[in-house]
Scaffold this active site. Structure first.
Site, PDB file in Angstrom:
ATOM      1  N   LYS A 198       0.839  -1.208   0.000  1.00 53.63           N
ATOM      2  CA  LYS A 198       0.000   0.000   0.000  1.00 53.63           C
ATOM      3  C   LYS A 198       0.874   1.257   0.000  1.00 53.63           C
ATOM      4  CE  LYS A 198      -0.260  -0.450   5.019  1.00 53.63           C
ATOM      5  NZ  LYS A 198      -1.121  -0.707   6.178  1.00 53.63           N
ATOM      6  N   TYR A 250      14.212  31.784   2.026  1.00 52.38           N
ATOM      7  CA  TYR A 250      13.097  32.622   2.496  1.00 52.38           C
ATOM      8  C   TYR A 250      13.287  33.113   3.926  1.00 52.38           C
ATOM      9  CZ  TYR A 250      10.237  30.932  -1.435  1.00 52.38           C
ATOM     10  OH  TYR A 250       9.733  30.646  -2.674  1.00 52.38           O
TER      11      TYR A 250
HETATM   12  C1  LIG Z   1      -0.320  -1.521   6.955  1.00 54.58           C
HETATM   13  C2  LIG Z   1      -0.808  -2.797   7.513  1.00 54.58           C
HETATM   14  C3  LIG Z   1       0.092  -3.808   7.870  1.00 54.58           C
HETATM   15  C4  LIG Z   1       1.593  -3.621   7.879  1.00 54.58           C
HETATM   16  O1  LIG Z   1       1.964  -2.829   8.993  1.00 54.58           O
HETATM   17  P1  LIG Z   1       3.516  -2.618   9.357  1.00 54.58           P
HETATM   18  O2  LIG Z   1       3.490  -1.904  10.661  1.00 54.58           O
HETATM   19  O3  LIG Z   1       4.081  -1.776   8.261  1.00 54.58           O
HETATM   20  O4  LIG Z   1       4.118  -3.961   9.414  1.00 54.58           O
HETATM   21  C5  LIG Z   1      -0.435  -5.035   8.260  1.00 54.58           C
HETATM   22  N1  LIG Z   1      -1.770  -5.225   8.335  1.00 54.58           N
HETATM   23  C6  LIG Z   1      -2.668  -4.254   8.031  1.00 54.58           C
HETATM   24  C7  LIG Z   1      -4.106  -4.530   8.136  1.00 54.58           C
HETATM   25  C8  LIG Z   1      -2.218  -3.002   7.623  1.00 54.58           C
HETATM   26  O5  LIG Z   1      -3.102  -2.046   7.327  1.00 54.58           O
END
Ligand SMILES: *Cc1c(COP(=O)(O)O)cnc(C)c1O
Length: 379
Positions: free
Chosen positions: A45, A272
């Site tokens: 993601k 700036y």
């Molecule tokens: C993002 C996510 C993960 C991974 O989390 P990390 O802390 O990056 O290991 C696992 N499960 C779900 C449902 C997530 O949304």
């Protein structure tokens, strides 16, 4: 040649995936009731935590069992780029998205009876079936059906002839802290549901462990693990891991090059609002990267960069597309020379963690902030 780019070390990334796979399957088996290999679901993601969604999925495909995305569009992008592995969509969906989830063969997260009915209606209209995972809320209070309501939902899905229950999962809230009571409570609550599901449907994939779970809670491995940040080489928090896991390392660096050089007089204000004023005649180099790329403005006057193996501090406020560095009256650096913002050069390293600390945030947020303006180069 780009003004600035993200470099991904493919072989380091693959080493991470392999190290995590063997860690969760280490002998003797860490979880007593386990017979099969623990599956690996790689979260990709948010553009694979900034590492590049499609390319990371393509590299990872032969090393993992599952990929996971947050939303429909990320899943469609993977399918359109030829990714064949199962893809779980973590996020909650809206009515309009169900059709696309089904036709792209994305595995859907169901978190209530209402959502299950919505999916069933679409499946029946299309005369298609789909694969679903039930999301259980054991403590995040984000999305997910509460444990006391899960039995009805499980039965509803098991009795439907168009939804196939392939997984049941929950998410840990504090697993980056070893020995945490809240985490043990979540694991226990989830295990009660696992026992109920497995009684009649042993093939359902029960999964719980995020990076913290993988690092510190072998009890949470179950049938599949879902480490995100750790797969990219970062610890989920500030706690150390077993020495065996020291091979898991970042595979991400951020590099640019000097685009301009000038000598300025003592008392010159840089960038700036005159937040940096030279205290001697000195050399100022310009780096073509800024908060418009995701190099955060909080790094003004405190971010560090490496040039010719020396460490220098950002001088003045970071602009949208540019920032400046005072390399001192004798500093040697000219147009085209490499500037490392995250990563190694010579004897020094600038870590993502140090950048995140300076911005008072976590590594995850800095990684997600690097946008499409920065090309990703895979070496
Ligand atoms: C993002 C996510 C993960 C991974 O989390 P990390 O802390 O990056 O290991 C696992 N499960 C779900 C449902 C997530 O949304």
């Amino acid at each position: 040649m780009h003004n600035a780019s993200i470099i991904i070390d493919k072989s380091q990334f693959i080493r991470n995936l392999q190290a995590i796979s063997s860690w969760v399957n280490r002998n003797p088996p860490v979880a007593s009731n386990r017979l099969n290999k623990v599956k690996f679901c790689l979260p990709v993601k948010a553009n694979a935590y900034g590492h590049g969604l499609v390319k990371i999925a393509q590299i990872a495909e032969e090393y993992v069992d599952y990929l996971a995305v947050a939303c429909l569009d990320e899943g469609i992008t993977l399918r359109q780029n030829g990714i064949k592995k199962p893809i779980l969509v973590f996020g909650a969906f809206s009515q309009e998205q169900i059709y696309d989830l089904i036709i792209h063969n994305l595995e859907i997260t169901i978190s209530s009876l209402l959502k299950a009915r919505m999916v069933m209606d679409v499946c029946q209209k299309l005369k298609l079936s789909c694969k679903v995972h039930i999301k259980i809320d054991t403590g995040m209070n984000r999305v997910g059906v509460r444990s006391e309501n899960v039995h009805v939902l499980i039965d509803f899905i098991l009795n439907s002839d168009c939804m196939k229950l392939v997984g049941v999962y929950s998410h840990l809230a504090s697993s980056d802290i070893p020995g945490n009571e809240f985490t043990y409570k979540q694991i226990k609550e989830f295990n009660e549901i696992v026992a109920f599901v497995k009684e009649t449907n042993p093939e359902v994939i029960c999964h719980l462990a995020n990076s913290g779970g993988v690092c510190y809670y072998p009890e949470s491995y179950l049938d599949m693990v879902r480490p995100g940040i750790f797969s990219y080489g970062y610890l989920p928090g500030n706690n150390a891991v077993d020495d065996v896991l020291k091979t898991v390392q970042p595979c991400f660096s951020l590099k640019s090059q000097i685009i301009y050089f000038k000598v300025v007089a003592k008392g010159s204000a840089i960038s700036y609002n005159q937040q940096y004023v030279t205290n001697r005649q000195t050399r100022i180099v310009t780096v073509p990267l800024g908060y418009g790329d995701g190099y955060r403005r909080a790094l003004s006057n405190c971010g560090e960069v490496l040039i010719h193996g020396h460490k220098y501090t950002v001088s003045g406020t970071i602009c949208m597309d540019i920032f400046m560095v005072d390399i001192g009256p004798d500093g040697e650096a000219y147009i085209g020379d490499e500037v490392v913002l995250i990563g190694r050069q010579g004897a020094y390293e600038i870590t993502l963690t140090s950048v995140a600390n300076k911005c008072q945030t976590i590594t995850y947020e800095i990684l997600c902030g690097f946008n499409e303006r920065l090309p990703r180069i895979y070496v």
